[in-house]
Design a protein around this motif. Structure first.
Motif, PDB file in Angstrom:
ATOM      1  N   ASP A   1      11.340  -2.536   2.820  1.00 45.50           N
ATOM      2  CA  ASP A   1      11.363  -1.893   1.509  1.00 45.50           C
ATOM      3  C   ASP A   1      10.215  -0.885   1.462  1.00 45.50           C
ATOM      4  OD1 ASP A   1      12.113  -1.348  -1.081  1.00 45.50           O
ATOM      5  OD2 ASP A   1      10.811  -2.908  -1.923  1.00 45.50           O
TER       6      ASP A   1
ATOM      7  N   GLY B   1       6.907  -4.564   0.887  1.00 43.67           N
ATOM      8  CA  GLY B   1       8.016  -4.272   1.805  1.00 43.67           C
ATOM      9  C   GLY B   1       7.531  -3.644   3.097  1.00 43.67           C
TER      10      GLY B   1
ATOM     11  N   ASP C   1      11.614  -8.678   2.085  1.00 43.83           N
ATOM     12  CA  ASP C   1      11.386  -8.193   0.725  1.00 43.83           C
ATOM     13  C   ASP C   1      12.657  -7.655   0.057  1.00 43.83           C
ATOM     14  OD1 ASP C   1       9.791  -7.707  -1.489  1.00 43.83           O
ATOM     15  OD2 ASP C   1       9.353  -5.641  -0.879  1.00 43.83           O
TER      16      ASP C   1
END
Ligand code: UDP
Length: 479
Positions: free
Chosen positions: A379, A384, A436
């Motif tokens: 992410d 992330g 994530d």
């Protein structure tokens, strides 16, 4: 003063105490309200010299070498491979339902047709969940799915959980898939067995350490005042609602009762466990002499009766997964942390969940071992990116071939996307690990599956109504 108090003397508590003692040099007091160690795995030899599992049959199985080797320090193993039969329409057929069960159930011409269609559609050796089989479009497979659903899952699940299978968390039914093979074993794990001298002996050997003190017949309530406000770390393996005197209400659990019977004959039934999805109020009968091949002229079995858990009447055995129960569980965990500081929850009751970690690890180990290309789907925000970097770094250090994909915030937006998945597959990936993200990407995970790309989801966001159909879903919020 002792450094740790561990509440509950089952496998989770014993392993925790041993690791704290050996690897961290810390002392622990282990307490259990019952008069014995071993938790629900407690077993003992009866007067026939048969090893009885007091709280129902336990068969150890794992794909993790590390786990197997760790426990092997404390026991030898009897190489028992678990087989279960279902008493269905008057005969004993292998459970999980497989090609042998099909042969035994249907006329030969129909059995052949069903086998052929299953092998063509899913591949020989595959495992499919009953939910997946029920989604088939092929008429014969729908017929087969309905048969298995009605005869194997419907009655059993109603007895076990008090609800029909469609109301149950799909992960529970996935534990018993349909196998497109002739392997009659209940588990496919690489390592399976029963501790050669029983679970109690294995756990006793784990607890033999100068930094571990064990007190049975001692509940948390008996000792808690001694430790309140101290620096002691608490590891709690029991039900968290009980710990806080059910102040927010009761968490739902199922309970099981084992009714033991002894028979003056060598064997009672043709396998260690026979399931009764259709008949009677009990779900299964376990015959204990099978597990360690105990030689005795008599035999002992237990009939397993599930029921709802009622405070003061019976003991909680299985947490009931569901959005509401997990929300309530989290509320309890937060309140317990506020009240006790260093408190950790372990085990099926303490943690109130089934785990998927072993599946995730096994699939990733296989990918590394077989030289597959692994894609990490991350992410664009700080957690992330960090988790992508950490995982890539780790996978590379294990010699894995890997790719990464971090979506662009404006152009791609958050989460999994089909074009990105397609591109990772085109670059040769056969396993994708999400970090994530992914917990709500049900459609994209199905899409990846259709391309031959397995997915392991690791995420910390809230789940939707149903989990993605991934090889493993590791998420603290998952039911
Ligand atoms: N199950 C079923 N029929 C069977 C065996 C299992 O419907 O013959 C379902 C049932 O809902 C059960 C779940 O699959 O609770 C998981 O089965 P497992 O044998 O793993 O249950 P456990 O040994 O944990 O009680």
């Amino acid at each position: 003063m002792v450094r740790n108090v561990i509440v509950g003397c089952g496998i989770s508590g014993a392993v925790t105490a041993r690791i704290l003692a050996e690897q961290f040099g810390e002392s622990s007091l282990l307490i259990d309200a019952r008069p014995h160690i071993g938790g629900n795995c407690y077993d003992f030899y009866d007067h026939n010299h048969i090893c009885i599992h007091k709280y129902g049959a336990h068969i150890f199985h794992t794909d993790l070498r590390r786990v197997w080797e760790y426990l092997s320090r404390f026991t030898q193993w009897y190489p028992y491979m678990h087989k279960v039969l279902g008493f269905i329409d008057g005969q004993f057929v292998p459970i999980p339902f497989n090609l042998n069960s099909i042969r035994m159930t249907f006329p030969e011409f129909l059995a052949r047709r069903l086998e052929e269609k299953l092998v063509i559609r899913f591949g020989f050796g595959s495992r499919i969940s009953i939910q997946e089989l029920r989604k088939s479009e092929e008429k014969d497979l729908v017929f087969l799915a309905n048969h298995i659903y009605t005869k194997v899952f419907l009655g059993y699940t109603q007895k076990q959980w008090g609800v029909t299978p469609d109301k149950l968390d799909p992960a529970v039914l996935e534990r018993v898939p349909v196998y497109v093979s002739r392997d009659d074993r209940y588990f496919r794990n690489r390592w399976q067995g029963i501790p050669r001298h029983g679970y109690t002996a294995m756990i006793a050997s784990m607890l033999e350490h100068p930094r571990i003190t064990v007190k049975t017949d001692t509940s948390w309530n008996d000792v808690k005042e001694e430790f309140r406000g101290s620096d002691v770390r608490i590891f709690y393996t029991g039900p968290v609602d009980e710990l806080l005197d059910w102040r927010f209400g009761e968490l739902p659990y199922r309970s099981v009762r084992q009714d033991f019977h002894e028979f003056d004959r060598e064997f009672f039934q043709p396998a260690a466990v026979v399931n009764y999805p259709e008949n009677h109020d009990f779900t299964r009968i376990s015959e204990y002499k099978y597990f360690l091949a105990d030689q005795a002229s008599r035999t002992v079995v237990s009939f397993e009766y599930p029921s709802a858990w009622k405070r003061g009447e019976n003991e909680p055995a299985y947490p009931v997964a569901g959005e509401d129960s997990h929300r309530l569980h989290r509320q309890y965990v937060e309140a317990a942390r506020e009240e006790y500081g260093h408190i950790h929850f372990l085990g099926r009751l303490g943690d109130y969940r089934y785990y998927d970690m072993d599946k995730a690890v096994a699939r990733i180990q296989k990918a590394i071992g077989d030289g597959e290309t692994i894609a990490v789907f991350g992410d664009y925000d700080v957690d992330g990116i960090t988790s992508t970097v950490l995982l890539m770094d780790y996978l590379k250090s294990c010699g894995a071939k890997c790719l990464r994909y971090i979506p662009r915030r404006i152009e791609d937006g958050y989460g999994l996307s089909k074009p990105a998945i397609q591109s990772l597959r085109d670059q040769g990936a056969t396993l994708m690990i999400t970090v994530d993200c992914g917990i709500t990407g049900n459609e994209e995970v199905d899409f990846a599956g259709s391309l031959g790309l397995d997915v392991v989801v690791t995420d910390h966001h809230e789940c939707k109504e149903s989990l993605p159909n991934a090889v493993a879903v590791v998420d603290p919020h998952r039911p």
